[in-house]
Design an enzyme around this catalytic site. Structure first.
Site, mmCIF file in Angstrom:
data_model
loop_
_atom_site.group_PDB
_atom_site.id
_atom_site.type_symbol
_atom_site.label_atom_id
_atom_site.label_comp_id
_atom_site.label_asym_id
_atom_site.label_seq_id
_atom_site.Cartn_x
_atom_site.Cartn_y
_atom_site.Cartn_z
ATOM 1 N N ARG A 210 0.848 -1.187 0.000
ATOM 2 C CA ARG A 210 0.000 0.000 0.000
ATOM 3 C C ARG A 210 0.883 1.235 0.000
ATOM 4 O O ARG A 210 1.872 1.309 0.726
ATOM 5 C CB ARG A 210 -0.919 0.021 1.234
ATOM 6 C CG ARG A 210 -2.037 -1.016 1.185
ATOM 7 C CD ARG A 210 -3.066 -0.654 0.118
ATOM 8 N NE ARG A 210 -4.182 -1.587 0.089
ATOM 9 C CZ ARG A 210 -4.242 -2.663 -0.686
ATOM 10 N NH1 ARG A 210 -3.223 -2.938 -1.486
ATOM 11 N NH2 ARG A 210 -5.299 -3.440 -0.666
ATOM 12 N N GLU B 280 -3.692 7.823 -5.865
ATOM 13 C CA GLU B 280 -3.582 7.284 -7.221
ATOM 14 C C GLU B 280 -4.715 7.826 -8.081
ATOM 15 O O GLU B 280 -5.847 7.941 -7.600
ATOM 16 C CB GLU B 280 -3.617 5.754 -7.186
ATOM 17 C CG GLU B 280 -2.438 5.154 -6.443
ATOM 18 C CD GLU B 280 -2.435 3.630 -6.436
ATOM 19 O OE1 GLU B 280 -3.371 3.021 -7.011
ATOM 20 O OE2 GLU B 280 -1.508 3.041 -5.868
ATOM 21 N N HIS C 105 0.299 0.688 -10.416
ATOM 22 C CA HIS C 105 -0.482 -0.282 -9.651
ATOM 23 C C HIS C 105 -0.939 -1.439 -10.544
ATOM 24 O O HIS C 105 -2.131 -1.750 -10.648
ATOM 25 C CB HIS C 105 -1.688 0.393 -8.994
ATOM 26 C CG HIS C 105 -2.167 -0.337 -7.762
ATOM 27 N ND1 HIS C 105 -2.729 0.299 -6.685
ATOM 28 C CD2 HIS C 105 -2.148 -1.654 -7.437
ATOM 29 C CE1 HIS C 105 -3.058 -0.588 -5.755
ATOM 30 N NE2 HIS C 105 -2.702 -1.790 -6.198
#
Length: 322
Positions: A226, A255, A274
């Site tokens: 994370r 993000e 990601h």
């Protein structure tokens, strides 16, 4: 049994689940398109419904998440008390472990710089770099991702130190294991520090400037857990000081990462959006499909679910190292 499928699986995976439960009814949607009417129809949800959906419903028996993280769903009142919650731990470890090794090799072997030189047709040999061979790797977060990575790094003859929330017997492929309370003691030993942490109140901003500076000057830091585990501004400060050989980041506290963020401009930083896990990877799809099938069988037989989440900690209740 009425099963609502939201996870982005392939047609072959849906068919496998349908074949396993011929007497049940499956309906498909996406997290973006799911409606409250669909939720109110089903007994089991497979996937992660969006936040606007009310899941506090008395008829829902189980929510089988497509994510390893469950922090959004364990908040008080989010789920009705009878709903069993299971996460997708075990699904992404293989794919993410490969991504981590790819990031390490990019940073170690100057592949980012050589790729840029190719665009300019430059033949320029760089004399700097690192090896993975015989390195000490500290893996912070020894769930599925950390454990799958440890297995693969053993092929490089690495010394693996695991750091986890609770003490346990030494798992295979791990040379030393410590609890998070001893993190500051092990960081100075590491040639590589890999963060594979979920987001909990204990992990947010775990890596601030002080802790980053405990790492070796030529260490490599990779974060695939994370983004909140690292204080972003502190990381930039440390990099500007010339500390750390390189950093690989697949996750960020906000993000998408802003186009104006300074992290884009460091030569020794690798950024991916990601993408290290997910259902683009066959290993993830196949594992998750089989996990869903097993858990629906468990539910039908009134058995505990695999990866059932502890609502107090946000972690799965049982971790089985294989």
């Amino acid at each position: 049994m009425k099963i609502l499928m939201l996870a982005p699986l392939h047609e072959e995976d849906f068919q496998k689940i349908e074949k396993a439960f011929p007497n049940d009814t499956l309906t498909y949607s996406t997290s973006e398109d799911v409606t409250q009417e669909m939720i109110d129809w089903c007994d089991i949800i497979v996937g992660n419904p969006n936040g606007h959906i009310d899941l506090n419903r008395p008829h829902i028996q189980a929510l089988l998440l497509q994510s390893a993280g469950s922090e959004v769903f364990i908040k008080p009142g989010r789920l009705a008390p009878q709903i069993k919650l299971a996460n997708a731990s075990g699904t992404y470890g293989k794919a993410i472990a490969e991504h981590i090794i790819g990031m390490i090799l990019l940073l170690n072997k100057n592949l980012k710089q050589y790729t840029l030189q190719m665009q300019e047709h430059l033949w320029n040999r760089l004399s700097t770099g690192k090896e993975i061979y015989h390195s000490t790797v500290v893996i912070v977060g020894l769930g599925d991702i950390g454990y799958e990575l440890a297995k693969r790094l053993k092929a490089f003859d690495c010394h693996i130190i695991g750091v986890k929330r609770r003490s346990c017997d030494l798992p295979p492929h791990i040379d030393e294991i410590y609890t998070t309370e001893h993190l500051d003691e092990v960081l100075p030993k590491a040639d590589y520090v890999i963060l594979a942490l979920p987001q909990t109140k204990e992990t947010i901003h775990l890596f601030d400037q002080k802790r980053l500076m405990l790492m070796k000057k030529d260490a490599v830091l990779i974060n695939v857990g994370r983004g909140s585990a690292i204080v972003s501004e502190d990381l930039k400060t440390v990099l500007k000081k010339g500390h750390l050989h390189g950093v690989g980041l697949d996750v960020f506290e906000e993000e998408p990462l802003s186009q104006q963020d300074e992290l884009w401009d460091f030569d020794n930083v690798i950024i991916t959006p990601h993408v290290s896990g997910g259902y683009a990877w066959r290993s993830a799809r196949h594992y998750f499909t089989d996990l869903v099938i097993r858990n629906i069988h468990h539910l039908n037989q009134n058995e505990p679910l695999e990866n059932e989440v502890d609502f107090q900690t946000g972690y799965r209740k049982v971790i089985d190292y294989k």
